[in-house]
Scaffold this motif. Structure first.
Motif, PDB file in Angstrom:
ATOM      1  N   LEU A 168       0.826  -1.202   0.000  1.00 15.56           N
ATOM      2  CA  LEU A 168       0.000   0.000   0.000  1.00 15.56           C
ATOM      3  C   LEU A 168       0.865   1.259   0.000  1.00 15.56           C
ATOM      4  O   LEU A 168       0.504   2.268  -0.623  1.00 15.56           O
ATOM      5  N   LEU A 169       2.005   1.211   0.666  1.00 12.54           N
ATOM      6  CA  LEU A 169       2.939   2.340   0.609  1.00 12.54           C
ATOM      7  C   LEU A 169       3.450   2.533  -0.813  1.00 12.54           C
ATOM      8  O   LEU A 169       3.511   3.666  -1.321  1.00 12.54           O
ATOM      9  N   GLN A 170       3.828   1.437  -1.475  1.00 15.82           N
ATOM     10  CA  GLN A 170       4.280   1.543  -2.862  1.00 15.82           C
ATOM     11  C   GLN A 170       3.169   2.074  -3.759  1.00 15.82           C
ATOM     12  O   GLN A 170       3.421   2.902  -4.645  1.00 15.82           O
ATOM     13  N   ALA A 204      -5.511  -4.639  10.214  1.00 12.78           N
ATOM     14  CA  ALA A 204      -4.192  -4.328  10.765  1.00 12.78           C
ATOM     15  C   ALA A 204      -3.261  -3.741   9.706  1.00 12.78           C
ATOM     16  O   ALA A 204      -2.505  -2.794   9.983  1.00 12.78           O
ATOM     17  N   GLU A 205      -3.296  -4.294   8.475  1.00 12.99           N
ATOM     18  CA  GLU A 205      -2.390  -3.793   7.437  1.00 12.99           C
ATOM     19  C   GLU A 205      -2.734  -2.364   7.023  1.00 12.99           C
ATOM     20  O   GLU A 205      -1.850  -1.596   6.624  1.00 12.99           O
ATOM     21  N   LEU A 212       3.055   4.193   7.753  1.00 13.53           N
ATOM     22  CA  LEU A 212       4.141   4.216   6.774  1.00 13.53           C
ATOM     23  C   LEU A 212       3.971   5.366   5.781  1.00 13.53           C
ATOM     24  O   LEU A 212       4.934   6.070   5.457  1.00 13.53           O
ATOM     25  N   VAL A 213       2.751   5.544   5.286  1.00 15.96           N
ATOM     26  CA  VAL A 213       2.500   6.604   4.311  1.00 15.96           C
ATOM     27  C   VAL A 213       2.652   7.972   4.954  1.00 15.96           C
ATOM     28  O   VAL A 213       3.214   8.899   4.354  1.00 15.96           O
ATOM     29  N   VAL A 242      -5.833   4.946  -2.369  1.00 13.47           N
ATOM     30  CA  VAL A 242      -5.026   3.727  -2.321  1.00 13.47           C
ATOM     31  C   VAL A 242      -5.840   2.608  -1.695  1.00 13.47           C
ATOM     32  O   VAL A 242      -6.443   2.782  -0.628  1.00 13.47           O
ATOM     33  N   THR A 243      -5.862   1.436  -2.360  1.00 12.96           N
ATOM     34  CA  THR A 243      -6.581   0.287  -1.825  1.00 12.96           C
ATOM     35  C   THR A 243      -6.026  -0.987  -2.457  1.00 12.96           C
ATOM     36  O   THR A 243      -5.177  -0.935  -3.344  1.00 12.96           O
TER      37      THR A 243
END
Length: 365
Positions: A168-170, A204-205, A212-213, A242-243
């Motif tokens: 998800l950060l990427q 959780a993710e 992180l973002v 983002v998803t």
């Protein structure tokens, strides 16, 4: 015939787009018609067209595209119900494989295909390879919104149904780069799709990705707005949503179906009575403007992000208008040097976790 060079640019300076002529529901005639519309509007585009030469040559000649279009003769066609793994093993003589190879060999800047999404993604990953640092490629689409640009970017919309916090950060970084280079936004606003905007909600993710973002936003010069909900997808609160691919694809297909339903309801409502027919005539200009805003053909084209080459996935049912819109997007990304900028952005990100196979691609349209 357009003579593609190793940098994807013809001798006369045209940007070369590699087009799979055979994957769409409406056949090569619609694809060639879309190419013709793009060629008429933009003299700086050239094409490499992939498919059976005997079938394509009359269409190209009829549209007077012989000086703008090189035909690559291929006999095989990837069907919508073909399994991606089978295409990977036996699809070397298909128009889709050939279209991707033209980008891999540096003959074209971007590949455009209306074909099987799962097969296109798998072939793209295997032939073009992922950018260093990319764990899972993503498909990004443009979503009509209230923003001044008229669109938001959402990813992933079907490349891979799984995504953890690092993925998800990427996606956030790749979507931000797409918004910056595709929509011209200097400092895009990025949000993570969740079932609520509160930081304690969600899986959780998603919570881990939030942190992180948020940490990466100042370094990459974008604004992180936190969690967003489904109602924010077409809003002016965010530029990039983002998803994971499962959620994104469901949202995309729901949005397309809703747009079609609204058009049908309006059509039926204005035909209901003589007075409503008169009202429709009085509101004709406004109705046409609304139709353009919610017409999915005009924002047709999902971009595969995270590869050593740019691939635009047109909708399988795209007509000439839809194909032309996908080519317009491909040309804009090629002109902006998008893939080089995206590679630089990914390289500057924190190291991802250990690589995994890209085996979760959607297998339909």
């Amino acid at each position: 015939m357009a003579d593609g060079q190793t940098n994807g640019t013809a001798p006369h300076g045209r940007t070369i787009i590699s087009v799979d002529a055979m994957g769409g529901d409406q056949g090569p005639a619609a694809v060639v018609a879309g190419i013709a519309a793009s060629a008429h509007k933009n003299p700086d585009i050239g094409f490499i067209l992939h498919g059976p030469a005997k079938e394509l040559e009359p269409l190209v000649t009829k549209r007077r595209l012989n000086d703008r279009c090189e035909i690559r003769d291929t006999r095989g066609v990837v069907r919508m119900d073909d399994k991606p793994s089978q295409v990977m093993r036996n699809g070397q003589d298909t128009s889709m494989w050939s279209a991707i190879e033209a980008v891999r060999n540096g003959e074209a800047e971007v590949c455009v295909s209306c074909g099987n999404t799962g097969a296109l993604m798998l072939l793209s990953v295997m032939r073009l390879r992922k950018l260093p640092g990319v764990n899972r490629p993503a498909i990004a689409c443009l979503w009509p919104s209230r923003n001044p640009e008229g669109f938001n970017v959402m990813l992933d919309v079907g490349a891979d149904i799984r995504a953890d916090e690092h993925d998800l950060l990427q996606y956030a970084l790749m979507g931000m780069s797409y918004a910056r280079n595709g929509l011209g936004l200097k400092r895009p606003r990025v949000g993570i799709l969740n079932l609520g905007t509160e930081e304690h909600k969600g899986r959780a993710e998603l919570k881990a990705a939030h942190d992180l973002v948020a940490e990466e936003a100042p370094k990459a010069d974008f604004e992180f707005v936190g969690f967003v909900e489904g109602g924010d997808i077409p809003s002016d609160r965010v530029d990039v949503i983002v998803t994971d691919g499962f959620t994104g694809n469901v949202a995309l297909k729901t949005g397309e179906g809703t747009a079609s339903l609204i058009r049908e309801f309006l059509h039926d409502a204005f035909k209901a009575t003589p007075l409503s027919r008169i009202a429709a005539l009085l509101a004709l200009t406004s109705l046409r403007r609304l139709g353009k805003r919610i017409d999915p053909r005009r924002v047709n084209g999902g971009v595969f992000l995270g590869l050593n080459g740019t691939v635009v996935k047109s909708h399988g049912s795209a007509d000439a208008t839809g194909v032309s819109a996908a080519i317009k997007l491909a040309f804009k990304l090629a002109q902006s040097g998008f893939n080089e900028r995206l590679a630089a952005r990914v390289a500057s990100a924190p190291p991802p976790r250990q690589d995994v196979p890209a085996d979760g691609a959607e297998s339909g349209k």
